[in-house]
Motif scaffolding. Sequence first.
Motif, mmCIF file in Angstrom:
data_model
loop_
_atom_site.group_PDB
_atom_site.id
_atom_site.type_symbol
_atom_site.label_atom_id
_atom_site.label_comp_id
_atom_site.label_asym_id
_atom_site.label_seq_id
_atom_site.Cartn_x
_atom_site.Cartn_y
_atom_site.Cartn_z
ATOM 1 N N ARG A 74 0.823 -1.215 0.000
ATOM 2 C CA ARG A 74 0.000 0.000 0.000
ATOM 3 C C ARG A 74 0.856 1.265 0.000
ATOM 4 O O ARG A 74 0.473 2.283 -0.550
ATOM 5 C CB ARG A 74 -0.921 0.018 1.223
ATOM 6 C CG ARG A 74 -1.770 1.272 1.369
ATOM 7 C CD ARG A 74 -2.744 1.461 0.223
ATOM 8 N NE ARG A 74 -3.448 2.745 0.285
ATOM 9 C CZ ARG A 74 -4.093 3.303 -0.739
ATOM 10 N NH1 ARG A 74 -4.168 2.704 -1.899
ATOM 11 N NH2 ARG A 74 -4.690 4.468 -0.604
ATOM 12 N N ARG A 80 -4.136 8.949 -7.975
ATOM 13 C CA ARG A 80 -4.090 10.375 -7.643
ATOM 14 C C ARG A 80 -3.941 11.179 -8.940
ATOM 15 O O ARG A 80 -4.518 12.252 -9.086
ATOM 16 C CB ARG A 80 -2.942 10.693 -6.674
ATOM 17 C CG ARG A 80 -3.134 10.038 -5.307
ATOM 18 C CD ARG A 80 -2.240 10.648 -4.244
ATOM 19 N NE ARG A 80 -2.776 11.922 -3.783
ATOM 20 C CZ ARG A 80 -2.143 12.746 -2.966
ATOM 21 N NH1 ARG A 80 -0.918 12.435 -2.541
ATOM 22 N NH2 ARG A 80 -2.699 13.866 -2.568
ATOM 23 N N SER A 113 2.396 15.161 0.611
ATOM 24 C CA SER A 113 1.770 13.839 0.755
ATOM 25 C C SER A 113 2.137 12.909 -0.394
ATOM 26 O O SER A 113 1.752 11.742 -0.384
ATOM 27 C CB SER A 113 0.250 13.986 0.838
ATOM 28 O OG SER A 113 -0.291 14.283 -0.433
ATOM 29 N N TYR A 122 0.676 5.772 6.364
ATOM 30 C CA TYR A 122 0.882 5.743 4.918
ATOM 31 C C TYR A 122 -0.373 5.299 4.183
ATOM 32 O O TYR A 122 -0.414 5.344 2.961
ATOM 33 C CB TYR A 122 2.019 4.759 4.569
ATOM 34 C CG TYR A 122 1.673 3.343 4.959
ATOM 35 C CD1 TYR A 122 1.920 2.879 6.256
ATOM 36 C CD2 TYR A 122 1.032 2.482 4.084
ATOM 37 C CE1 TYR A 122 1.556 1.598 6.643
ATOM 38 C CE2 TYR A 122 0.667 1.197 4.467
ATOM 39 C CZ TYR A 122 0.933 0.766 5.754
ATOM 40 O OH TYR A 122 0.566 -0.489 6.156
ATOM 41 N N VAL A 123 -1.416 4.872 4.905
ATOM 42 C CA VAL A 123 -2.499 4.180 4.194
ATOM 43 C C VAL A 123 -3.347 5.093 3.328
ATOM 44 O O VAL A 123 -3.956 4.650 2.359
ATOM 45 C CB VAL A 123 -3.418 3.353 5.136
ATOM 46 C CG1 VAL A 123 -2.652 2.233 5.790
ATOM 47 C CG2 VAL A 123 -4.124 4.229 6.145
ATOM 48 N N HIS A 124 -3.375 6.374 3.675
ATOM 49 C CA HIS A 124 -4.121 7.314 2.836
ATOM 50 C C HIS A 124 -3.383 8.632 2.842
ATOM 51 O O HIS A 124 -2.903 9.087 3.854
ATOM 52 C CB HIS A 124 -5.561 7.499 3.330
ATOM 53 C CG HIS A 124 -6.488 7.932 2.242
ATOM 54 N ND1 HIS A 124 -6.848 9.237 2.046
ATOM 55 C CD2 HIS A 124 -7.070 7.224 1.255
ATOM 56 C CE1 HIS A 124 -7.641 9.308 0.990
ATOM 57 N NE2 HIS A 124 -7.797 8.116 0.493
ATOM 58 N N TYR A 125 -3.341 9.273 1.672
ATOM 59 C CA TYR A 125 -2.471 10.431 1.516
ATOM 60 C C TYR A 125 -2.753 11.536 2.522
ATOM 61 O O TYR A 125 -1.838 12.221 2.960
ATOM 62 C CB TYR A 125 -2.547 10.980 0.085
ATOM 63 C CG TYR A 125 -3.859 11.631 -0.261
ATOM 64 C CD1 TYR A 125 -4.066 12.990 -0.019
ATOM 65 C CD2 TYR A 125 -4.897 10.891 -0.794
ATOM 66 C CE1 TYR A 125 -5.274 13.582 -0.318
ATOM 67 C CE2 TYR A 125 -6.112 11.477 -1.084
ATOM 68 C CZ TYR A 125 -6.296 12.823 -0.847
ATOM 69 O OH TYR A 125 -7.495 13.413 -1.123
ATOM 70 N N ASP A 126 -4.024 11.701 2.907
ATOM 71 C CA ASP A 126 -4.319 12.809 3.813
ATOM 72 C C ASP A 126 -4.141 12.433 5.272
ATOM 73 O O ASP A 126 -4.522 13.191 6.154
ATOM 74 C CB ASP A 126 -5.709 13.392 3.530
ATOM 75 C CG ASP A 126 -6.808 12.356 3.666
ATOM 76 O OD1 ASP A 126 -6.513 11.189 3.995
ATOM 77 O OD2 ASP A 126 -7.985 12.707 3.441
ATOM 78 N N ARG A 127 -3.553 11.273 5.533
ATOM 79 C CA ARG A 127 -3.227 10.898 6.903
ATOM 80 C C ARG A 127 -1.718 10.927 7.158
ATOM 81 O O ARG A 127 -1.265 10.536 8.239
ATOM 82 C CB ARG A 127 -3.798 9.514 7.218
ATOM 83 C CG ARG A 127 -5.327 9.529 7.267
ATOM 84 C CD ARG A 127 -5.931 8.175 7.500
ATOM 85 N NE ARG A 127 -5.453 7.563 8.722
ATOM 86 C CZ ARG A 127 -5.695 6.312 9.080
ATOM 87 N NH1 ARG A 127 -6.427 5.543 8.290
ATOM 88 N NH2 ARG A 127 -5.236 5.819 10.194
ATOM 89 N N GLU A 137 -12.247 3.676 4.432
ATOM 90 C CA GLU A 137 -10.908 4.088 4.855
ATOM 91 C C GLU A 137 -10.851 4.138 6.379
ATOM 92 O O GLU A 137 -11.707 4.748 7.008
ATOM 93 C CB GLU A 137 -10.587 5.466 4.263
ATOM 94 C CG GLU A 137 -9.106 5.768 4.157
ATOM 95 C CD GLU A 137 -8.443 6.106 5.480
ATOM 96 O OE1 GLU A 137 -7.494 5.407 5.882
ATOM 97 O OE2 GLU A 137 -8.900 7.064 6.124
ATOM 98 N N GLY A 186 -5.435 -2.721 7.147
ATOM 99 C CA GLY A 186 -5.343 -1.343 7.628
ATOM 100 C C GLY A 186 -5.456 -0.338 6.487
ATOM 101 O O GLY A 186 -5.672 0.837 6.716
ATOM 102 N N SER A 187 -5.286 -0.818 5.275
ATOM 103 C CA SER A 187 -5.395 0.060 4.102
ATOM 104 C C SER A 187 -6.849 0.100 3.624
ATOM 105 O O SER A 187 -7.671 -0.716 4.040
ATOM 106 C CB SER A 187 -4.454 -0.436 3.009
ATOM 107 O OG SER A 187 -4.665 -1.798 2.746
ATOM 108 N N PRO A 188 -7.176 1.061 2.756
ATOM 109 C CA PRO A 188 -8.579 1.208 2.346
ATOM 110 C C PRO A 188 -9.124 -0.057 1.688
ATOM 111 O O PRO A 188 -8.436 -0.721 0.906
ATOM 112 C CB PRO A 188 -8.526 2.374 1.357
ATOM 113 C CG PRO A 188 -7.330 3.166 1.760
ATOM 114 C CD PRO A 188 -6.332 2.143 2.219
#
Lengths: 390, 390, 390, 390
Positions: A132, A141, A251, B234-239, C19, C69-71
Amino acid sequence: MRYLTAGESHGPQLTTILEGVPAGLPLTVEDINDDLARRQKGHGRGRRMQIEKDTVDILSGVRHGQTLGSPITLAVTNDDWKHWTKIMGIEPLSQEDQEEVKRKVTKPRPGHADLNGAIKYGHRDMRNVLERSSARETTVRVAAGAVARKFLAELGIKVAGHVTEIGGVKAEPQSISNLDDLKAQTEASPVRCYDKKVEQQMMDAIDTAKENGDSIGGIVEVIVEGVPAGVGSYVHYDRKLDAKVAASIMSINAFKGVEFGVGFQAASLPGSKVHDEIAWSEERGYYRLSNNLGGFEGGMTTGMPIVVRGVMKPIPTLYKPLQSVDIDTKEPFQASIERSDSCAVPAASVVAEAVVAWEIAQAIVEQFGQDRMDLIKENVQRMREHAAKF
Amino acid sequence: MRYLTAGESHGPQLTTILEGVPAGLPLTVEDINDDLARRQKGHGRGRRMQIEKDTVDILSGVRHGQTLGSPITLAVTNDDWKHWTKIMGIEPLSQEDQEEVKRKVTKPRPGHADLNGAIKYGHRDMRNVLERSSARETTVRVAAGAVARKFLAELGIKVAGHVTEIGGVKAEPQSISNLDDLKAQTEASPVRCYDKKVEQQMMDAIDTAKENGDSIGGIVEVIVEGVPAGVGSYVHYDRKLDAKVAASIMSINAFKGVEFGVGFQAASLPGSKVHDEIAWSEERGYYRLSNNLGGFEGGMTTGMPIVVRGVMKPIPTLYKPLQSVDIDTKEPFQASIERSDSCAVPAASVVAEAVVAWEIAQAIVEQFGQDRMDLIKENVQRMREHAAKF
Amino acid sequence: MRYLTAGESHGPQLTTILEGVPAGLPLTVEDINDDLARRQKGHGRGRRMQIEKDTVDILSGVRHGQTLGSPITLAVTNDDWKHWTKIMGIEPLSQEDQEEVKRKVTKPRPGHADLNGAIKYGHRDMRNVLERSSARETTVRVAAGAVARKFLAELGIKVAGHVTEIGGVKAEPQSISNLDDLKAQTEASPVRCYDKKVEQQMMDAIDTAKENGDSIGGIVEVIVEGVPAGVGSYVHYDRKLDAKVAASIMSINAFKGVEFGVGFQAASLPGSKVHDEIAWSEERGYYRLSNNLGGFEGGMTTGMPIVVRGVMKPIPTLYKPLQSVDIDTKEPFQASIERSDSCAVPAASVVAEAVVAWEIAQAIVEQFGQDRMDLIKENVQRMREHAAKF
Amino acid sequence: MRYLTAGESHGPQLTTILEGVPAGLPLTVEDINDDLARRQKGHGRGRRMQIEKDTVDILSGVRHGQTLGSPITLAVTNDDWKHWTKIMGIEPLSQEDQEEVKRKVTKPRPGHADLNGAIKYGHRDMRNVLERSSARETTVRVAAGAVARKFLAELGIKVAGHVTEIGGVKAEPQSISNLDDLKAQTEASPVRCYDKKVEQQMMDAIDTAKENGDSIGGIVEVIVEGVPAGVGSYVHYDRKLDAKVAASIMSINAFKGVEFGVGFQAASLPGSKVHDEIAWSEERGYYRLSNNLGGFEGGMTTGMPIVVRGVMKPIPTLYKPLQSVDIDTKEPFQASIERSDSCAVPAASVVAEAVVAWEIAQAIVEQFGQDRMDLIKENVQRMREHAAKF
């Protein structure tokens, strides 16, 4: 406007849902595929870029070539998935398959999310992290950014990303007078750089790094032209648009810094050489005699082009070994890999373009209306006239 | 944890409400007043810093020296308000008072939010903009940050902001081994710089700028020690936590860039010189042989100190005139002012410290629990042990 | 935890991205398909329910039967799509196809989003509205809820939705002692009702409505057992968990009201008959002698079962004509349709269950940790012990 | 638009910061004080309402009677604070003062947040909970709502809250033709009820409850007139405006249910009696022949009046004892108090009005522009014309 992305690097597909894109925006898969292809080009990319020829499926939110106002689903299939169905399978493994197929990763690579991610989520197999944290995620993105760019284009706003430095080789700063010309030049360049004089040096630097089993980073710049003055706001710190743009750049995988206009040079210049003097004419309304602040004052756009740069560190997957420690045995080992990109900066400039486009589009939707392209166009036009006459 | 700030520069007071601070944190006005005083010091500050001796009132959320878990109201009175009650009055003006008291501002200053803000909100009197866009607002951001710093201190996490460059004069890079020592040194310095050798040069640069009717900017660095590995995600860009920290730095008035660790140098270094090799020992658990990435990999903390720098442009209010245009007459004029700070970088390092402290505290609360200090302490401790044994 | 849903009723698929689901949750397609099947059952459903046998594909975020843990991407294919590829096609239509294939809808149906949605987004073809506003979207909300229910089950928290009234036929109120028994009873009932005595009357009411070309609504109840006391918060109005649950119920298509515990009866009862007296014993810790408040006090859980009800209006697509106006001609017409469900209340109870499960899971993740199932389990267990001994 | 509230019931003051209110809205303290006074009236209020005559101070965001676009600070002083400076003091207590002044609360009251809040935040003194969970907080929610109502009034949108049931005494349903008339009637009523025939019965019910040492609840209704069609959205579940309004009602202290239009009656009516038929005329554009759905279809406004009701449970502080348990001794005791309101429903109708006004204003700002009143007015007007001609 908001979006979520999902997908593992070797899973079946990458997906993003874009919520809040206004109705009435013309949109086709070609609009998006063009940017996906741009992301895969560039001197220095490894084999994966040849394996995947990314194309998008639009699965919702668009009908007969127009957005509906409802959430847009974009999916990019991983062609490689067919070789990974066991290793990355969704369903529980049978007992006998377990050890065979798992390809358990216990050796964290320096510079990657491997170790921290494993500690955080309690994964003993770091494949659960790296799948991931991979830059493969930037594919969607870029897809999201392509939609934002299309939206901006309808409003006469242009966005262009390009490369200004690779591995210490710097392009000569030059004033950009026309984004279309810039784009024509940079898209023709294998390193997406407008400066023909250093292009070959950049490629040489990439090749040398590769020969040394090493990697190099660089600097990308995104320019946005045509945004009206007064987008963003100074009234509350978390509404400053430059701060949001900065977060979006930071990011991106492997980015370690961001700056606007003269950026870090502002530490050594006197104020009289930094601030952009204000002029006015009947035809243009207000304008600036320079653009040292990169299009932002007080967290708002000034009407001058937005100029933002981000620095990408070298790709951390090296042939040259880096010291690390196996998490099961605690034995030190030399982390190295067999194939990789040696430089992803040209690709990163497309990603940077995408994330900046999204932030600007998002800010415009917030300020000028969220429902319909025709009304947003009218409102942006009214703002331009208002600013000109103010 | 979230907060809103409010208040105009010459209004009655600045206010912030902090929502989500856990219960059971020891907190007194002294904890906050110390940082407010630090923000007002520094070679190069103008008269306003003498007028205002900022102190805070806690108006909710704290009882008998402990936070309650309910929202905390912090207020800082503007002592100057008594001279501004007419010009900045809340109530509508009588007809006769109108022209006399308004001190209408029609001359936008380059480098300020004046013009863009006026265009955006439709203000013909730009005082309506500059009163809020003023850096005076950072007073309550420092107050909020002081609460975050207290929270972090309870968890054994230290935060220190200092100055590494002013007007082109750079401190010699040196490895920081002890944040308490660093703090002792920098707090004793009129420019909040650890490098005695350049301190005088920095002050000279400030004085020279002042004599020239000019201003200078600089670079501040914030170091955070003791954050466990795996904060952020790292799992979502805004986190990604580094992206949030970057946004917080960029949201400080006059900041134009931000970088972590080696930052923009990463564009010229090979990967083998950038990535921090991983080691492990029985006593320390995992650690890194260097900290080039400034404490972040994959949007998460590595357990190494966080090192982030921001660049502040020179103060845009100059004695030396800059060209601008009156918005009523459209006549050009020479923008200049009679008094001002010539350098606010030492103060900005306190603001940077505050905003970084807030982001880190916020991330810890998200990950380790939002309700009670005692449980958060336990959870952070468990994480440290888990990481050490992982 | 957050999620976005996407997809049109006759588009290629419905998609949701979840998410923030913690790592280490066991999850398979069966966990979700069970709930999708439950949503499609119930006396009174129309032909569509026979056409679609919904099953889910998990496309990210799960590996070898465990969340990463990822989306998490969940997709449900619309089997009917093959007949709609032209009418609902993504790509622009050729000129000749245009009029033929569009099946333009210009006749808004009362009780649907058709007219308001068309006005809002500027759609002259209301198919652009009804494809998204359709209750088909609840399919993926149920899928999301199934993941939340699995999460809660791991913590010993059970959720059950059932029907208490259809078309004026009310189930006898009875105290629920065991959610598993309740579920066994209601899943065996064609109207998902525990009260055998009124089950047939409910079915008759549905059949009568159908014969009359009419439709009927009803009331669904969701019960959640095992949530520790103190989830949610009173400290700020937008952190009250009952308010969030209420919003989630009201966001289900066709719901017009929501209530907790005695709900609207609280308007006629004296305080002494409403408030739940507090008791304590060595074995149970604190408990209540009644549960009139439906498990909530001060926006927080009390540790008693959560009891929430929502009212669903009758399905607005009727055989019996309702007056409306063609938006192109402005001519009045009689809105009626040829096939439809006459009652969707049993299905709606599954949707209600799903959305409540999501809100509760979300609140637990916020309070007890967002990363790992094992730690969340420990933290919830600690909270239970803390509450018992408090 | 967003806001945070802060303040304990017996602390120095209540504060709210409103962020995102557009510039150019006329606003004075009178606009707010009127609603604060309305909140304090009503048959059945206790002594506290006599102690506090709430008035607001505006401390930022307004200049010369107009909003600036910057955050607005509203503060309401607690007159009672002078008697509580020790018990509720901010600073740590000296050792000797400790036991004397604390008035430690160890007896949780059923129906209050006391016990759950104490468990959650680890407070052994439940005063730390009840000071914040008190309905006193609604004072500043009313202040925030007053600003929203002023905003709406500028757009020709009216909001009125009133009482339809108290302690089982119901007002006769009647169609409201004129909100100004309704307001005139209900403001003249000691129970804020338009139905003169039941007004006295309601007061009697309150008095009887009081004599019995008991309390009663009731139902309040809020009507909003003049909102254009198409505010809110069906495209994503969390953008449905009725769901947001429902959450805001449920977040008021003591509310246990909410419904729109026919609400829970929809469970027993056939579809042909529920859905509002659509008509059109040259003068009015589209309109409905009834308003059973309370102004909402598909999460959007229909252009008909919004009609929402909420149920308030009886005040939980009773003279009549309720069983509870001391948290220190675990001994049962009879919870009772010496003074209190016996009915707060008339006051609650003002709070309900305030929170609904805020949500509607917020939705309008999102859809029609966030910056300037003049542009928002224009945009709302354009929408009305567009809808009329659609």
